[in-house]
Write a protein that holds these residues in place. Structure first.
Motif, PDB file in Angstrom:
ATOM      1  N   SER A  64      -9.028   2.399  -1.972  1.00 24.51           N
ATOM      2  CA  SER A  64      -9.340   3.825  -1.827  1.00 24.51           C
ATOM      3  C   SER A  64     -10.835   4.079  -1.719  1.00 24.51           C
ATOM      4  O   SER A  64     -11.660   3.368  -2.299  1.00 24.51           O
ATOM      5  N   CYS A 121       0.876  -1.171   0.000  1.00 18.93           N
ATOM      6  CA  CYS A 121       0.000   0.000   0.000  1.00 18.93           C
ATOM      7  C   CYS A 121       0.908   1.214   0.000  1.00 18.93           C
ATOM      8  O   CYS A 121       1.764   1.356   0.885  1.00 18.93           O
ATOM      9  N   GLU A 169      -9.051   8.516   3.285  1.00 25.05           N
ATOM     10  CA  GLU A 169      -9.591   8.289   1.939  1.00 25.05           C
ATOM     11  C   GLU A 169      -8.832   7.205   1.185  1.00 25.05           C
ATOM     12  O   GLU A 169      -9.352   6.633   0.221  1.00 25.05           O
ATOM     13  N   LYS A 170      -7.607   6.882   1.607  1.00 30.00           N
ATOM     14  CA  LYS A 170      -6.834   5.840   0.926  1.00 30.00           C
ATOM     15  C   LYS A 170      -7.268   4.436   1.331  1.00 30.00           C
ATOM     16  O   LYS A 170      -6.922   3.460   0.659  1.00 30.00           O
ATOM     17  N   MET A 189      -5.065  -1.179  -3.367  1.00 31.40           N
ATOM     18  CA  MET A 189      -5.553   0.198  -3.369  1.00 31.40           C
ATOM     19  C   MET A 189      -7.040   0.231  -2.981  1.00 31.40           C
ATOM     20  O   MET A 189      -7.906   0.379  -3.844  1.00 31.40           O
ATOM     21  N   GLU A 202     -10.663   8.945  -5.307  1.00 33.81           N
ATOM     22  CA  GLU A 202      -9.466   9.178  -6.118  1.00 33.81           C
ATOM     23  C   GLU A 202      -9.836  10.083  -7.291  1.00 33.81           C
ATOM     24  O   GLU A 202     -11.009  10.224  -7.639  1.00 33.81           O
ATOM     25  N   PRO A 257      -5.342   7.973  -9.895  1.00 36.17           N
ATOM     26  CA  PRO A 257      -4.217   7.823  -8.964  1.00 36.17           C
ATOM     27  C   PRO A 257      -2.886   7.503  -9.638  1.00 36.17           C
ATOM     28  O   PRO A 257      -2.779   6.545 -10.414  1.00 36.17           O
TER      29      PRO A 257
END
Length: 374
Positions: free
Chosen positions: A272, A193, A200-201, A270, A275, A278
């Motif tokens: 997320s 990661c 938010e990730k 990911m 985004e 990204p």
């Protein structure tokens, strides 16, 4: 052309948007003259600076706004007015939208120039775009709006239909790294990661997914690379899930070291929650790393589900664990997906094409402004 780049955050901040903005200026500096206006959050950052020879001017925008400090606001407005008159830009390019754009609007009558707005993130449902909001006023007054993904472009045009005739997409891009992809580690698999440690990730979802499968894959490890406000929260979560010896928190990684880091990973995860388009996904793809991520706008324009990666629904740690398990137990599929996403990114997200597209917009807006004045 003389271009004033207005970026809410800029170097030495190291988010994806800031890194992209800095690299774009470096790529175009032989064609145009730039200065950067950005915010000054801490006293250790000087008000006047230089990035690779490009002048950088910092202002205490957030401090002034948060404290409603009229003295600071007026001082910032005077400095920007003087800077605009001295530099006399042919174009203002807002690269990372934020509250500081209020000061740009307050000085719009000083050396009037075309305004290019680049939106680097998706427009969330609670983002105000009405005519009385800062974002709404900026969207309606910009001479051109560039979005980094097709999803964001669709959101802008739906929210503010009058932007349809003056908006477009220039996909985010990254330069092809100087090193080649290495084989995916299979005997000692490693998940990666990478990014700012912000909610938010979704890195908390990666930890939850790892806890579900670590007993099945006792040699599996997770690297979380980056820094940010969620570091202590993620470390506590890893401890509570008995993952302390399984997760490595390696801190911030400089951009030039990212390709080598990607080469150590079997999969890039990911999960997320939001985004734009990204850069981490592009960096993973160029190193032929398959991606397991969430089905959100932007990321879904890079990762084609079941073709070059796997996508799961938001907040679905069980689905994330299942997708990771599938690729770890089907290593040849993971290899094929990595090769496929590398080919797609090389074809669709070319760095040279991206740079040339920005150059073309600059020149178009400059030419249109000259014709209007003639």
């Amino acid at each position: 052309m003389r271009i004033l780049c207005w970026s809410d955050l800029f170097w030495p901040y190291i988010g994806g948007g800031e890194i992209f903005a800095a690299k774009l200026l470096m790529a175009l500096r032989e064609r145009h003259e730039f200065i950067v206006v950005t915010r000054q959050d801490t006293a250790d950052l000087p008000p006047e600076d230089s990035y690779q020879g490009i002048p950088v001017y910092r202002f205490p925008f957030c401090t002034a706004l948060a404290g409603r400090d009229m003295i600071q606001m007026l001082a910032a407005k005077r400095r920007i007015t003087e800077l605009k008159r001295t530099f006399a830009p042919d174009l203002v390019h807002v690269q990372n939208f934020g509250p500081s754009v209020l000061f740009l609007r307050e000085t719009a009558d000083v050396s009037p120039t075309p305004l290019l707005l680049t939106l680097t993130t998706e427009i969330l449902p609670d983002t105000g775009t009405g005519p009385d909001t800062l974002m709404g006023r900026t969207l309606r007054s910009a001479d051109w709006i560039n979005c980094v993904s097709s999803a964001t472009l669709a959101q802008v045009r739906q929210r503010v239909p009058r932007t349809i005739s003056r908006s477009s997409v220039i996909f985010n891009s990254v330069e092809v790294p100087p090193i080649l992809p290495q084989p995916l580690p299979a005997e000692m698999p490693r998940l990666l990661c990478l990014g700012r440690l912000h909610a938010e990730k979704g890195f908390d979802m990666a930890l939850s997914a790892l806890a579900r499968i670590v007993e099945r894959f006792p040699r599996l490890r997770l690297t979380i690379a980056g820094d940010g406000p969620e570091l202590s929260t993620l470390q506590r979560q890893a401890s509570n899930l008995n993952l302390t010896g399984v997760v490595d928190f390696m801190g911030w990684v400089s951009p030039e070291k990212i390709p080598a880091l990607m080469n150590t990973a079997t999969l890039v995860v990911m999960p997320s929650r939001s985004e734009g388009l990204p850069l981490v996904a592009l960096e993973a793809a160029l190193m032929a790393r398959p991606i397991v991520g969430t089905r959100i706008p932007g990321l879904a324009e890079i990762v084609m589900h079941r073709q070059n990666g796997l996508l799961v629904e938001l907040e679905d740690s069980a689905g994330l664990a299942e997708a990771i398990t599938f690729l770890l137990t089907h290593p040849q599929v993971a290899v094929q997906m990595g090769q496929s996403i590398r080919s797609r990114v090389q074809e669709m997200f070319s760095w040279i094409r991206c740079v040339d597209a920005y150059d073309a917009i600059y020149r178009k807006l400059g030419h249109d402004a000259s014709c209007a004045q003639a």
